[in-house]
Enzyme design. Structure first.
Site, short mmCIF file in Angstrom:
data_model
loop_
_atom_site.label_atom_id
_atom_site.label_comp_id
_atom_site.label_asym_id
_atom_site.label_seq_id
_atom_site.Cartn_x
_atom_site.Cartn_y
_atom_site.Cartn_z
N HIS A 220 15.47 -20.68 58.61
CA HIS A 220 16.13 -21.65 60.04
C HIS A 220 16.64 -20.79 61.36
O HIS A 220 15.98 -20.97 62.41
CB HIS A 220 17.67 -22.48 59.31
CG HIS A 220 17.52 -23.91 60.37
ND1 HIS A 220 17.49 -24.29 60.77
CD2 HIS A 220 19.26 -23.92 60.01
CE1 HIS A 220 18.15 -25.40 61.86
NE2 HIS A 220 19.06 -25.30 60.44
N HIS A 259 5.69 -26.75 63.54
CA HIS A 259 7.15 -27.65 63.48
C HIS A 259 6.95 -28.44 62.63
O HIS A 259 6.09 -29.44 62.27
CB HIS A 259 7.57 -28.20 64.48
CG HIS A 259 9.22 -28.80 64.15
ND1 HIS A 259 9.73 -29.44 64.15
CD2 HIS A 259 10.19 -27.83 65.42
CE1 HIS A 259 11.44 -29.33 64.89
NE2 HIS A 259 11.66 -28.05 64.90
N ASP A 315 11.50 -21.75 68.70
CA ASP A 315 11.80 -20.07 68.75
C ASP A 315 10.97 -19.32 69.41
O ASP A 315 10.82 -18.19 69.23
CB ASP A 315 11.41 -19.79 67.28
CG ASP A 315 12.29 -20.21 66.14
OD1 ASP A 315 13.77 -20.66 66.27
OD2 ASP A 315 11.82 -21.03 65.29
#
Length: 392
Positions: A220, A259, A315
């Site tokens: 996460h 994702h 990210d």
């Protein structure tokens, strides 16, 4: 074949007015506003107000909100003292989590669990979390914490407390946009953790503490650290193609790619890519060019070998952005929390005080037992003196 939806993927558990994700078309909406419009025109403070109250503020409302944030930035001296007693090796996320829980002890209105009181707590937490993160980084490096400013933006104030000097306006703006992009993302793991805890009627401090714990995991909030570790391992743009090809051939993930929700480019990634490019150019850093090539090579190989379209997530470019800003890698996830606290608070308040049916209920999902089964009467208890080895 097990057809259950493990991990609650796509299982609808509650209604929300806070945000919406269109994974097919790469759209992220905060309270009806497209994230790209907010990133281009808003500020983190204005976005936090939107998430908490449901509408963009008028000038006087925003001024009052900003004043409350700046007035609430300081943390109790005893919490700073406790930080100074911690080992320097303590992880920033653990320090953040424990410090948030300590804040409950200083809440003089702790017994009031009404909506107004919780909104005031939410504003205080938004203001104080940057102070905790910056203070801990300085303390562990044997430096005195820097007092928060009584003016300037949320982003500017954090960078000032972290470094002890005022950042350039352009750097503050880049950081501000990054905070907007990370402020909310529907029922992700940490937000769900916060809502689940809030559903028990636990305090906002307990709920935020739980959210920080969920965010700390590498799947996460810790994912962008793994991206930066990947970049450091590859080291040079000339090594990218072979490294990515080997990684995919071994059946391993290329961090920052793909994702759980988006089936096209994560809209936040598009903005972060632009920001990372700008800061890398200013700092003459190699990290953006390497990241861009990792994206291109991964997409090409995955399409050729597996017939899969894969896209970058939030990210991939945030890692090189923060690294180029000179932010220590292990502060990436706490910075995520500095931003996401706005969304967490909005969800906790929605969970506690939903105005429309169905009213929030205690979360209690069902598990499927697959353990030992000895028959309808259960397993026979045998005294330890007479037990024999059991089959695993």
């Amino acid at each position: 074949m097990d057809t259950r939806n493990i991990g609650l993927r796509n299982i609808e558990v509650a209604d929300t007015k806070i945000s919406s994700i269109d994974g097919e078309n790469g759209k992220l909406i905060y309270r009806g506003y497209d994230i790209l419009d907010l990133a281009n025109h808003s500020t983190y403070e204005e976005t936090a107000y939107l998430l908490l109250f449901g509408d963009l503020p008028l000038t006087q409302q925003l001024d009052e909100f900003n004043a409350k944030l700046t007035e609430s930035r300081r943390i109790p001296d005893s919490i700073l003292k406790n930080m100074k007693n911690k080992p320097a090796t303590a992880h920033p996320m653990d320090v953040l989590q424990s410090s948030i829980l300590e804040l409950a002890d200083y809440d003089i209105n702790r017994a009031d669990d009404g909506k107004t009181a919780n909104i005031e707590r939410a504003i205080s937490l938004i203001a104080k979390i940057p102070t905790i993160v910056a203070a801990w980084d300085r303390i562990r490096n044997k430096l005195e914490p820097v007092d928060p400013l009584s003016d300037n933006s949320h982003a500017h104030n954090f960078l000032y407390m972290l470094r002890g000097e005022h950042p350039k306006h352009e750097v503050s703006k880049i950081f501000d946009i990054s905070l907007i992009l990370h402020a909310e993302h529907s029922f992700n793991a940490s937000t769900f953790a916060a809502r689940e805890i809030a559903s028990t009627r636990a305090s906002i401090y307990a709920s935020i503490g739980g959210a920080v714990g969920a965010l700390s995991g590498e799947l996460h909030g810790g994912a962008n650290i793994q991206v930066m570790k990947m970049l450091l391992e590859i080291d040079d743009i000339a090594n990218v193609e072979d490294w990515v090809a080997k990684r995919i051939e071994e059946g391993k993930r290329v961090m920052g790619m793909g994702h759980a929700v988006y089936r096209t480019t994560d809209p936040r990634s598009e903005v972060l890519s632009t920001l990372s490019r700008a800061i890398s150019k200013e700092k003459e850093s190699k990290w953006f060019d390497m990241t861009e090539k990792i994206e291109a090579v991964t997409r090409k190989i995955m399409l050729q070998t597996k017939k899969i379209h894969i896209y970058p997530n939030v990210d991939l470019y945030s890692a090189s952005l923060y690294y180029s800003l000179g932010i220590p890698m292990d502060l990436n996830t706490p910075i995520f929390a500095i931003s996401r606290i706005a969304g967490w608070n909005a969800h906790i308040i929605e969970e506690k005080f939903a105005e429309a049916a169905p009213k929030p209920a205690l979360y209690r999902p069902k598990a499927v037992y697959v353990g030992r089964y000895c028959g309808p009467m259960g397993c026979e208890y045998i005294n330890v003196l007479y037990r024999k080895p059991q089959n695993p």
